[in-house]
Design a protein around this motif. Structure first.
Motif, mmCIF file in Angstrom:
data_model
loop_
_atom_site.group_PDB
_atom_site.id
_atom_site.type_symbol
_atom_site.label_atom_id
_atom_site.label_comp_id
_atom_site.label_asym_id
_atom_site.label_seq_id
_atom_site.Cartn_x
_atom_site.Cartn_y
_atom_site.Cartn_z
ATOM 1 N N MET A 1 0.711 -0.934 -0.170
ATOM 2 C CA MET A 1 -0.120 0.001 -0.006
ATOM 3 C C MET A 1 1.461 1.684 0.142
ATOM 4 O O MET A 1 1.665 1.465 0.492
ATOM 5 N N SER A 2 0.513 2.640 -1.069
ATOM 6 C CA SER A 2 1.027 3.565 -0.935
ATOM 7 C C SER A 2 1.029 4.361 0.398
ATOM 8 O O SER A 2 0.568 4.259 1.369
ATOM 9 N N GLN A 3 2.679 5.121 0.192
ATOM 10 C CA GLN A 3 2.062 6.271 1.169
ATOM 11 C C GLN A 3 1.272 7.033 1.467
ATOM 12 O O GLN A 3 0.515 7.592 2.652
ATOM 13 N N ALA A 4 0.805 7.869 0.060
ATOM 14 C CA ALA A 4 0.078 8.940 0.101
ATOM 15 C C ALA A 4 -1.576 7.615 0.592
ATOM 16 O O ALA A 4 -2.865 8.713 1.637
ATOM 17 N N MET A 5 -1.902 6.742 0.082
ATOM 18 C CA MET A 5 -2.527 5.777 0.391
ATOM 19 C C MET A 5 -2.837 5.500 2.488
ATOM 20 O O MET A 5 -4.535 5.880 2.574
ATOM 21 N N VAL A 6 -1.666 5.304 2.527
ATOM 22 C CA VAL A 6 -2.516 5.251 4.078
ATOM 23 C C VAL A 6 -2.450 7.097 5.064
ATOM 24 O O VAL A 6 -3.549 6.321 5.717
ATOM 25 N N SER A 7 -1.899 7.180 4.871
ATOM 26 C CA SER A 7 -2.293 8.732 4.784
ATOM 27 C C SER A 7 -3.757 9.613 4.775
ATOM 28 O O SER A 7 -4.171 9.930 5.890
ATOM 29 N N SER A 8 -4.430 9.414 3.970
ATOM 30 C CA SER A 8 -5.342 9.421 3.107
ATOM 31 C C SER A 8 -6.248 8.571 4.408
ATOM 32 O O SER A 8 -8.017 8.951 4.351
ATOM 33 N N GLN A 9 -6.011 7.111 4.677
ATOM 34 C CA GLN A 9 -6.983 5.901 5.917
ATOM 35 C C GLN A 9 -6.797 6.798 6.175
ATOM 36 O O GLN A 9 -7.513 6.821 7.812
ATOM 37 N N LEU A 10 -5.864 7.078 7.130
ATOM 38 C CA LEU A 10 -5.559 7.760 8.653
ATOM 39 C C LEU A 10 -6.244 9.043 8.825
ATOM 40 O O LEU A 10 -6.802 9.335 10.126
ATOM 41 N N LEU A 11 -5.996 10.189 7.441
ATOM 42 C CA LEU A 11 -7.193 11.238 7.469
ATOM 43 C C LEU A 11 -8.540 10.935 7.839
ATOM 44 O O LEU A 11 -8.922 11.124 8.447
ATOM 45 N N SER A 12 -9.362 9.695 7.351
ATOM 46 C CA SER A 12 -10.194 9.363 7.467
ATOM 47 C C SER A 12 -11.188 9.643 8.569
ATOM 48 O O SER A 12 -11.739 9.342 8.624
ATOM 49 N N LEU A 13 -9.800 8.489 9.082
ATOM 50 C CA LEU A 13 -10.399 7.641 10.373
ATOM 51 C C LEU A 13 -9.947 9.023 11.311
ATOM 52 O O LEU A 13 -11.113 8.682 12.048
ATOM 53 N N ILE A 14 -9.746 9.712 11.318
ATOM 54 C CA ILE A 14 -8.973 10.494 12.595
ATOM 55 C C ILE A 14 -10.849 11.792 12.703
ATOM 56 O O ILE A 14 -10.615 12.280 12.986
ATOM 57 N N VAL A 15 -10.609 12.058 10.883
ATOM 58 C CA VAL A 15 -12.100 12.460 11.199
ATOM 59 C C VAL A 15 -13.021 12.317 11.080
ATOM 60 O O VAL A 15 -14.130 13.089 12.283
ATOM 61 N N SER A 16 -13.177 10.968 10.989
ATOM 62 C CA SER A 16 -14.587 10.169 11.574
ATOM 63 C C SER A 16 -14.524 9.858 13.446
ATOM 64 O O SER A 16 -15.807 10.520 13.174
ATOM 65 N N LEU A 17 -13.702 10.133 13.590
ATOM 66 C CA LEU A 17 -13.308 10.179 14.851
ATOM 67 C C LEU A 17 -13.695 11.393 15.382
ATOM 68 O O LEU A 17 -14.462 11.208 17.010
ATOM 69 N N LEU A 116 -17.112 -0.803 7.861
ATOM 70 C CA LEU A 116 -17.381 -0.140 6.121
ATOM 71 C C LEU A 116 -17.245 0.817 4.826
ATOM 72 O O LEU A 116 -17.033 0.300 3.734
ATOM 73 N N HIS A 117 -16.439 1.713 5.557
ATOM 74 C CA HIS A 117 -15.612 2.319 5.205
ATOM 75 C C HIS A 117 -14.292 1.717 4.362
ATOM 76 O O HIS A 117 -13.991 1.642 2.831
ATOM 77 N N ASP A 118 -14.122 1.126 5.240
ATOM 78 C CA ASP A 118 -12.696 0.266 4.333
ATOM 79 C C ASP A 118 -12.825 -0.638 3.530
ATOM 80 O O ASP A 118 -12.325 -1.499 2.041
ATOM 81 N N VAL A 119 -14.059 -1.345 3.623
ATOM 82 C CA VAL A 119 -14.622 -2.608 2.808
ATOM 83 C C VAL A 119 -15.179 -1.609 1.634
ATOM 84 O O VAL A 119 -14.741 -1.842 0.348
ATOM 85 N N VAL A 120 -15.988 -0.307 1.230
ATOM 86 C CA VAL A 120 -16.277 -0.477 0.284
ATOM 87 C C VAL A 120 -14.594 0.823 -0.406
ATOM 88 O O VAL A 120 -14.982 0.899 -1.614
ATOM 89 N N GLU A 121 -13.768 0.853 0.712
ATOM 90 C CA GLU A 121 -12.948 1.561 -0.196
ATOM 91 C C GLU A 121 -11.518 0.939 -1.088
ATOM 92 O O GLU A 121 -11.140 1.302 -1.916
ATOM 93 N N GLN A 122 -12.204 -0.499 -0.667
ATOM 94 C CA GLN A 122 -11.489 -1.451 -1.650
ATOM 95 C C GLN A 122 -12.601 -1.555 -3.636
ATOM 96 O O GLN A 122 -11.657 -2.318 -3.879
ATOM 97 N N HIS A 123 -13.234 -1.107 -3.050
ATOM 98 C CA HIS A 123 -13.941 -1.292 -4.680
ATOM 99 C C HIS A 123 -14.037 0.176 -5.358
ATOM 100 O O HIS A 123 -14.360 -0.391 -6.571
ATOM 101 N N VAL A 124 -14.184 1.479 -4.693
ATOM 102 C CA VAL A 124 -14.351 2.118 -5.330
ATOM 103 C C VAL A 124 -13.372 3.113 -5.382
ATOM 104 O O VAL A 124 -12.599 3.414 -4.621
#
Length: 169
Positions: A1-17, A116-124
């Motif tokens: 997984m690329s660094q940008a993708m990990v950063s994006s997922q981490l940012l998404s998690l932080i914003v959601s929390l 659900l977000h993690d599951v959906v992001e694998q497909h879109v």
């Protein structure tokens, strides 16, 4: 997984929390102040402006995905919020009754959303995922606030009828 993708997922998690925590804090504060129809109606109206995101082509999703996301939010996610949102009269004013179950429901919905977000992001794409979850959140908010407004109006009408009967006596 690329660094940008990990950063994006981490940012998404932080914003959601952060968003989930903000909802809990705002809900607890709201129970200390009287409410009004305006306070119930404004959040969905404010959130509706988010539909402007669909002006950007990358944010667009098929209509069927949008309808499905809205229905999941309206049917599955709004129901526990409706069940845990009650009003009460206190000193002639209407207050949102504090419910410990509401906090549990919000935390459970947040965890479910993150999974659900993690599951959906694998497909879109990330943009499409954001669109789907925005529509899901709107689908959750709109029926919840509509139910709150109906309950508020019922209490308001009941209070007016009580006041009128007191004046007649």
């Amino acid at each position: 997984m690329s660094q940008a993708m990990v950063s994006s997922q981490l940012l998404s998690l932080i914003v959601s929390l952060f968003a989930g925590t903000a909802v809990i804090v705002l809900r607890l504060r709201a129970s200390n102040k009287p409410t009004s129809a305006k306070k119930i109606i404004i959040p969905p109206i404010g959130m509706a402006t988010g539909f402007l995101m669909f002006v950007v082509p990358a944010m667009r999703i098929p209509w069927t995905w949008g309808i499905a996301a809205f229905l999941v939010g309206a049917i599955c996610f709004s129901y526990p919020l409706i069940r845990t949102s009650k009003f009460e009269m206190n000193g002639g004013e209407i207050y949102l009754k504090r419910s410990n179950m509401f906090i549990i429901v919000i935390i459970a919905l947040l965890i479910l959303r993150l999974i659900l977000h993690d599951v959906v992001e694998q497909h879109v794409s990330i943009s499409q995922s954001a669109s789907i979850f925005f529509i899901l959140a709107f689908g959750m908010l709109l029926p919840w606030r509509a139910a709150m407004l109906m309950q508020f109006q019922k209490l308001t009408r009941g209070n007016e009828a009580d006041s009128a009967s007191i004046k007649l006596k």
